[in-house]
Write a protein that holds these residues in place. Structure first.
Motif, PDB file in Angstrom:
ATOM      1  N   ARG A 166      -4.734   8.468  14.593  1.00 21.81           N
ATOM      2  CA  ARG A 166      -3.664   8.243  15.567  1.00 21.81           C
ATOM      3  C   ARG A 166      -2.336   7.940  14.897  1.00 21.81           C
ATOM      4  N   GLU A 167      -2.341   8.021  13.573  1.00 22.71           N
ATOM      5  CA  GLU A 167      -1.138   7.875  12.756  1.00 22.71           C
ATOM      6  C   GLU A 167      -0.407   6.557  12.967  1.00 22.71           C
ATOM      7  N   LEU A 168      -1.167   5.482  13.106  1.00 23.09           N
ATOM      8  CA  LEU A 168      -0.562   4.160  13.107  1.00 23.09           C
ATOM      9  C   LEU A 168      -0.228   3.795  11.665  1.00 23.09           C
ATOM     10  N   PRO A 169       0.783   2.965  11.460  1.00 25.88           N
ATOM     11  CA  PRO A 169       1.172   2.650  10.078  1.00 25.88           C
ATOM     12  C   PRO A 169       0.096   1.842   9.351  1.00 25.88           C
ATOM     13  N   VAL A 170      -0.034   2.112   8.060  1.00 25.79           N
ATOM     14  CA  VAL A 170      -0.994   1.397   7.219  1.00 25.79           C
ATOM     15  C   VAL A 170      -0.639  -0.085   7.158  1.00 25.79           C
ATOM     16  N   THR A 171       0.629  -0.389   7.329  1.00 21.90           N
ATOM     17  CA  THR A 171       1.052  -1.796   7.276  1.00 21.90           C
ATOM     18  C   THR A 171       0.399  -2.630   8.369  1.00 21.90           C
ATOM     19  N   LEU A 172       0.060  -2.009   9.493  1.00 18.26           N
ATOM     20  CA  LEU A 172      -0.657  -2.733  10.550  1.00 18.26           C
ATOM     21  C   LEU A 172      -2.015  -3.200  10.028  1.00 18.26           C
ATOM     22  N   TYR A 173      -2.728  -2.291   9.375  1.00 23.40           N
ATOM     23  CA  TYR A 173      -4.028  -2.634   8.805  1.00 23.40           C
ATOM     24  C   TYR A 173      -3.866  -3.720   7.742  1.00 23.40           C
ATOM     25  N   VAL A 191       2.713  -5.881  -2.408  1.00 29.55           N
ATOM     26  CA  VAL A 191       2.335  -4.465  -2.474  1.00 29.55           C
ATOM     27  C   VAL A 191       2.860  -3.729  -1.256  1.00 29.55           C
ATOM     28  N   VAL A 192       2.762  -4.347  -0.079  1.00 24.79           N
ATOM     29  CA  VAL A 192       3.257  -3.714   1.146  1.00 24.79           C
ATOM     30  C   VAL A 192       4.782  -3.680   1.144  1.00 24.79           C
ATOM     31  N   TYR A 193       5.403  -4.808   0.843  1.00 25.55           N
ATOM     32  CA  TYR A 193       6.863  -4.901   0.918  1.00 25.55           C
ATOM     33  C   TYR A 193       7.545  -3.939  -0.053  1.00 25.55           C
ATOM     34  N   PHE A 194       7.037  -3.885  -1.284  1.00 25.49           N
ATOM     35  CA  PHE A 194       7.651  -3.019  -2.291  1.00 25.49           C
ATOM     36  C   PHE A 194       7.060  -1.610  -2.288  1.00 25.49           C
TER      37      PHE A 194
END
Length: 134
Positions: free
Chosen positions: A71-78, A124-127
């Motif tokens: 469903r192409e939700l952002p990986v950042t949600l996970y 890791v997420v932020y950068f």
């Protein structure tokens, strides 16, 4: 890419070990005896709560992986919910160590380990270390 992920995880594990070593020496915390990859529960209530948290995370994780992949939700949600799971498990363990353990100072090491892991995953997420967001 897998080599980079492995090196980042190895770096985090080394950092966690260094932080725990320094804190245990500074605060004079005795080393906890436990097996590698073991689930050392403080008491039966701790075991039940931690298993509930793990099973809940597993079910939510399966659903989120589906949403991210199809469903192409952002990986950042996970990854954000992964951070929440790390925090929940650490707070549960720290609470039971503080209240019911023979060595209540172990809670300090648990919370410091959680802080390092959360900081690392957030960094890791932020950068966008692995170019997930591009």
């Amino acid at each position: 890419m897998w080599l980079e992920i492995g090196l980042v995880i190895l770096g985090i594990v080394i950092l966690v070990s260094i932080v725990k070593f320094i804190l245990s020496k500074l605060l004079k915390i005795e080393k906890e005896k436990k097996d590698f990859f073991s689930c050392d529960y403080i008491n039966e209530q701790h075991r039940k709560i931690e298993r509930w948290v793990r099973w809940s995370w597993m079910l939510v994780s399966i659903f989120l992986i589906y949403l991210v992949l199809y469903r192409e939700l952002p990986v950042t949600l996970y990854l954000s919910l992964f951070i929440a799971w790390i925090a929940t498990e650490a707070f549960v363990r720290a609470y039971f160590q503080w209240k019911y353990s023979e060595q209540p100072k172990q809670a300090v090491l648990t919370l410091s380990e959680m802080t390092v892991w959360i900081s690392a995953v957030t960094s890791v997420v932020y950068f966008d270390v692995f170019n997930f967001l591009t």
